[in-house]
Design a protein around this motif. Structure first.
Motif, short mmCIF file in Angstrom:
data_model
loop_
_atom_site.label_atom_id
_atom_site.label_comp_id
_atom_site.label_asym_id
_atom_site.label_seq_id
_atom_site.Cartn_x
_atom_site.Cartn_y
_atom_site.Cartn_z
N ALA A 76 79.24 34.83 61.05
CA ALA A 76 77.82 35.01 61.31
C ALA A 76 77.15 35.31 59.98
O ALA A 76 77.49 36.29 59.31
CB ALA A 76 77.59 36.16 62.29
N ASN A 77 76.21 34.47 59.59
CA ASN A 77 75.58 34.55 58.28
C ASN A 77 74.19 35.16 58.43
O ASN A 77 73.26 34.50 58.90
CB ASN A 77 75.51 33.17 57.65
N TYR A 78 74.04 36.41 58.02
CA TYR A 78 72.84 37.18 58.32
C TYR A 78 71.58 36.59 57.68
O TYR A 78 70.61 36.28 58.38
CB TYR A 78 73.03 38.63 57.86
N SER A 79 71.56 36.45 56.38
CA SER A 79 70.32 36.09 55.70
C SER A 79 69.85 34.68 56.01
O SER A 79 68.64 34.42 56.05
CB SER A 79 70.46 36.27 54.18
N SER A 80 70.79 33.77 56.24
CA SER A 80 70.40 32.40 56.56
C SER A 80 70.28 32.17 58.06
O SER A 80 69.82 31.10 58.49
CB SER A 80 71.40 31.41 55.96
N GLY A 81 70.68 33.13 58.88
CA GLY A 81 70.54 32.98 60.32
C GLY A 81 71.34 31.82 60.87
O GLY A 81 70.81 30.96 61.59
N SER A 82 72.63 31.78 60.56
CA SER A 82 73.46 30.64 60.98
C SER A 82 74.87 31.11 61.30
O SER A 82 75.27 32.24 60.98
CB SER A 82 73.51 29.58 59.87
N VAL A 83 75.62 30.22 61.95
CA VAL A 83 77.03 30.46 62.26
C VAL A 83 77.83 29.29 61.70
O VAL A 83 77.49 28.13 61.92
CB VAL A 83 77.27 30.60 63.77
N THR A 84 78.91 29.61 60.98
CA THR A 84 79.74 28.60 60.35
C THR A 84 81.10 28.51 61.03
O THR A 84 81.67 29.54 61.42
CB THR A 84 79.94 28.92 58.86
N VAL A 85 81.61 27.30 61.17
CA VAL A 85 82.95 27.06 61.70
C VAL A 85 83.82 26.52 60.56
O VAL A 85 83.46 25.54 59.92
CB VAL A 85 82.92 26.04 62.85
N LEU A 86 84.97 27.19 60.32
CA LEU A 86 85.90 26.75 59.30
C LEU A 86 87.27 26.53 59.94
O LEU A 86 87.83 27.47 60.53
CB LEU A 86 86.03 27.78 58.18
N ALA B 86 86.77 22.21 69.43
CA ALA B 86 87.82 22.37 68.42
C ALA B 86 88.21 21.05 67.79
O ALA B 86 88.72 21.02 66.66
CB ALA B 86 89.04 23.04 69.05
N GLY B 87 87.97 19.95 68.49
CA GLY B 87 88.34 18.65 67.95
C GLY B 87 87.55 18.27 66.72
O GLY B 87 88.09 17.68 65.78
N VAL B 88 86.26 18.61 66.72
CA VAL B 88 85.41 18.28 65.58
C VAL B 88 85.03 19.52 64.76
O VAL B 88 84.45 19.41 63.69
CB VAL B 88 84.13 17.54 66.04
N GLY B 89 85.36 20.70 65.30
CA GLY B 89 85.07 21.93 64.57
C GLY B 89 83.60 22.28 64.52
O GLY B 89 83.08 22.67 63.47
N GLU B 90 82.93 22.15 65.66
CA GLU B 90 81.50 22.48 65.71
C GLU B 90 81.19 23.27 66.98
O GLU B 90 81.87 23.11 68.01
CB GLU B 90 80.65 21.21 65.68
#
Length: 352
Positions: free
Chosen positions: A111-121, A182-186
């Motif tokens: 969870a990315n606070y300043s940019s207001g986003s969620v990243t999948v790695l 999970a197949g595309v990671g999104e």
């Protein structure tokens, strides 16, 4: 690990504020006391940590403007100087100031606070995160003139079934619910649940029964009680209670919420007031009463963690630079201070 079969925990901290990075500690099973085993500053501002289920890998955000995530091999904490060893170079998350992360279905989410986003790695076979496969940007704002000009994703976690991904957004006064492809990671958006405008939801915790959740608000010192429907992926707010007593003059900013293993109590760390609120749940788990507040043992409790036994609470006090532990009275839920360990700029405590 010592021959006494002590448990293991890790403390995250802000290196930009004098913290030493990640501190590995052992936990005395009889007293709860923490003993330092080793430190690594391989990552800047590892403010939040998450262990893999088997405890072999520890994941950390790097809460910086560039934003990154990293993995550490924890077996190193059992030999040598006791410090976890960095598996690979930190991976950019494509978002600013990640504050929280979780591991699910072979992927690491931040969870990315300043940019207001969620990243999948995606996570490789060695346990290290790979380049981001998806970044979901939030939209919206709230009524607070300074803190809610845009979205601020603060926490990302799975529900007890592992099917749903929930993200609390302080900037938009909402909880977003998604699934992971999970197949595309999104992430695949499912719904967004609005909470009271201006409340500033920060962190959420599920009841052990699985049918309820509790959202701690940062901009106002309150707890929002919710029903959770895992079949439909729906969160329904049903009430809100204060986490500070009436008449308190000090400002209070909620940071972390924890539910007891038996489902009878909720604890909330409150910065500014520098306290731990003790709330008793009724038989429906949909109503709560503030029983009391106790001193957090320091200043600015950024995190609150329950040990695996459910009998002790640990507060990471950022401004006083320590981790304080408490024995919990099983009948009243009231924590009693038992000790502390110096930990400059402490930001979180995890067991594993």
């Amino acid at each position: 690990m010592s021959g006494r079969n002590d448990g293991r925990a890790f403390i995250g901290s802000f290196t930009s504020a004098g913290g030493r990075g990640i501190t590995a500690v052992t936990v005395d099973p009889e007293t709860g006391a923490l003993t330092e085993r080793g430190v690594t500053d391989a990552v800047a501002n590892p403010s939040y940590l998450a262990p893999a289920p088997d405890g072999s890998v520890l994941y950390a955000v790097s809460e910086t403007g560039e934003g990154a995530a990293a993995a550490f091999r924890t077996a190193a904490a059992e030999a040598g100087d006791g410090a976890p060893r960095l598996l690979a170079e930190p991976v950019p998350v494509g978002g600013a100031d990640p504050t929280h992360l979780t591991l699910t279905a072979g992927h690491l989410l931040t969870a990315n606070y300043s940019s207001g986003s969620v990243t999948v790695l995606p996570v490789g076979a060695d346990g290290a995160p790979r380049p981001a496969s998806g970044v979901t940007s939030h939209e919206g704002s709230g009524p607070h003139p300074d803190r809610q000009r845009g979205p601020h994703a603060h926490q990302v976690l799975t529900d007890p079934t592992g099917r749903w991904i929930l993200t609390t957004d302080l900037g938009t006064d909402s909880v977003r619910i998604s699934t992971l492809d999970a197949g595309v990671g999104e992430l695949v958006p499912h719904t967004e649940i609005p909470l009271r405008p201006g409340s500033g939801p920060r962190h959420l915790a599920f009841h052990p029964g699985g049918g309820h959740a509790y959202v701690l608000n940062e901009l106002e010192p309150t707890l929002t009680l919710c029903l959770w429907d895992a079949e439909r992926g729906q969160l329904e707010p049903v009430g809100e209670v204060p986490v500070l007593p009436d008449g308190v003059d000090a400002e209070g900013f909620g940071s972390e919420v924890v539910v007891s293993h038996d489902g009878r109590f909720v604890w909330a760390a409150v910065r500014g007031h520098d306290s731990i609120a003790v709330l008793a749940l009724d038989a429906t788990y949909e109503k709560a009463e503030l029983v009391t507040t106790v001193d957090c043992g320091g200043r600015w409790p950024r995190d609150l963690a329950l040990d695996p036994t459910g009998g002790r609470l640990y507060a990471a006090n950022e401004h006083s630079g320590d981790v304080t532990w408490f024995d919990v009275d099983p009948e009243t839920g009231i924590p009693v201070r038992a000790g502390s360990l110096a930990a400059p700029a402490a930001s979180c405590v995890v067991f594993g």
